[in-house]
Design an enzyme around this catalytic site. Structure first.
Site, PDB file in Angstrom:
ATOM      1  N   GLY A  15       0.803  -1.223   0.000  1.00 61.46           N
ATOM      2  CA  GLY A  15       0.000   0.000   0.000  1.00 61.46           C
ATOM      3  C   GLY A  15       0.837   1.274   0.000  1.00 61.46           C
ATOM      4  CG  MET A  93       0.097  -8.183  -7.446  1.00 66.66           C
ATOM      5  SD  MET A  93       0.677  -9.430  -6.320  1.00 66.66           S
ATOM      6  CE  MET A  93       0.924 -10.804  -7.417  1.00 66.66           C
ATOM      7  CG  ASN A 108      -1.786  -0.279 -13.578  1.00 67.01           C
ATOM      8  OD1 ASN A 108      -1.675  -0.478 -12.361  1.00 67.01           O
ATOM      9  ND2 ASN A 108      -1.000  -0.877 -14.460  1.00 67.01           N
ATOM     10  CG  HIS A 110       4.293  -1.091 -15.275  1.00 64.80           C
ATOM     11  ND1 HIS A 110       4.119  -2.335 -14.712  1.00 64.80           N
ATOM     12  CD2 HIS A 110       5.439  -1.141 -16.000  1.00 64.80           C
ATOM     13  CE1 HIS A 110       5.125  -3.112 -15.090  1.00 64.80           C
ATOM     14  NE2 HIS A 110       5.934  -2.422 -15.866  1.00 64.80           N
ATOM     15  CG  ASP A 151       1.303  -3.580 -17.020  1.00 64.58           C
ATOM     16  OD1 ASP A 151       0.672  -3.003 -16.129  1.00 64.58           O
ATOM     17  OD2 ASP A 151       2.156  -4.447 -16.787  1.00 64.58           O
TER      18      ASP A 151
END
Ligand code: GAR
Length: 208
Positions: A15, A93, A108, A110, A151
Site C-alpha cells: 500500500g 496484481m 494503473n 506501472h 499494462d
C-alpha cells in the site's frame, strides 16, 4: 474550482501508493477522497494503512472466486457501494474486467516504461531486476488508463530516471517510486479537471 474527486483504490500489497495518496491529500496537494480500499489479498499490509485513516476497506480474495469474471464482478459489487469517479490500481496484481460503466475511469501505475518490462507477472521488484539485467540505461514509471489487458491501455504520463551502474533492484525501485509519487497524483488531478481526452491509443492533455 475543481470538485473533489472520489477514488476507489485497489491494492494487493504494502500500500505504498495508497499511502502516497493519503499523504498528498493530507498535504492539500490532491483534492480527493478515498471512498474505499479494496484488496485482492486478505493479508495485504495496505489494508492497515487505509484503516488507520478511517477509510472503509474490503477484501475480495482472488482465490475465493472461480474465475476472472466472478472475481471482477465481486470487485464491481464493492465499488458500487460508493460514489466512485475514478478507480486507481495501486500495486494491484490481478486483472479486473472493467464493466462498461467504469470504462475510461480506471487508472494503473506501472514501475517501468511501458511497453517495456510490463505485462502479466511483471510486478514490483521483478520489473526493476529485469531492467537492470537487460542493461537498460533508463527506466521510470507509466500512468495509464487500464483496459482488460495487463499494462495495455492508453498512456497518460511517463517519467524517466537513469539506471546507474551500481543499481540494485531496491535502489532503482526507490528512484522510480519518487517519480511515481509525482506522476500518479498529477494524472488524477488532470482527470479531475476533465483535461484527459482519450483518442484511440493516445491520451491528449487538454490545456486548462
Ligand atoms: C508501485 O511501485 C507500483 O508501480 C507497482 O506496485 C507498487 C505499489 O505497490 N505496481 C506494479 O508493479 C503493477 N504492475 P505497493 O503499494 O503494494 O507497494
Amino acid at each position: 474550482m475543481i470538485k473533489k474527486i472520489n477514488l476507489g483504490v485497489l491494492i494487493s500489497g504494502s500500500g505504498n501508493t495508497l499511502q502516497n495518496f493519503l499523504d498528498q491529500i493530507e498535504q492539500g496537494k490532491l483534492n480527493a477522497a478515498i471512498q474505499v480500499a479494496i484488496s485482492g489479498k486478505p493479508n495485504a499490509a495496505g489494508l492497515d494503512k487505509a484503516r488507520k485513516h478511517g477509510i472503509p476497506t474490503s477484501v475480495v480474495s482472488y482465490s475465493n472466486h472461480s474465475d476472472i469474471d466472478a472475481f471482477s464482478q465481486a470487485i464491481t459489487n464493492e465499488l458500487d457501494k460508493y460514489p466512485i469517479d475514478l478507480i486507481t490500481f495501486a500495486g494491484f496484481m490481478h486483472l479486473y474486467k472493467i464493466p462498461d460503466k467504469y470504462k475510461g475511469r480506471v487508472m494503473n501505475i506501472h514501475p517501468g516504461l511501458i511497453p517495456a518490462f510490463c505485462g502479466h507477472n511483471y510486478y514490483g521488484r521483478k520489473v526493476h531486476e529485469s531492467v537492470i539485467n537487460y542493461g537498460a540505461k533508463v527506466s521510470g514509471c507509466t500512468v495509464h488508463f487500464a483496459d482488460n489487458v495487463y499494462d495495455n491501455g492508453p498512456i497518460i504520463i511517463q517519467r524517466t530516471v537513469p539506471v546507474l551502474d551500481d543499481d540494485t533492484p531496491n535502489s532503482l525501485a526507490a528512484r522510480v517510486f519518487q517519480e511515481e509519487c509525482e506522476a500518479y497524483p498529477e494524472a488524477i488531478r488532470l482527470f479531475a479537471a476533465g483535461r484527459l481526452k482519450i483518442e484511440g491509443r493516445k491520451v491528449r492533455i487538454l490545456k486548462p
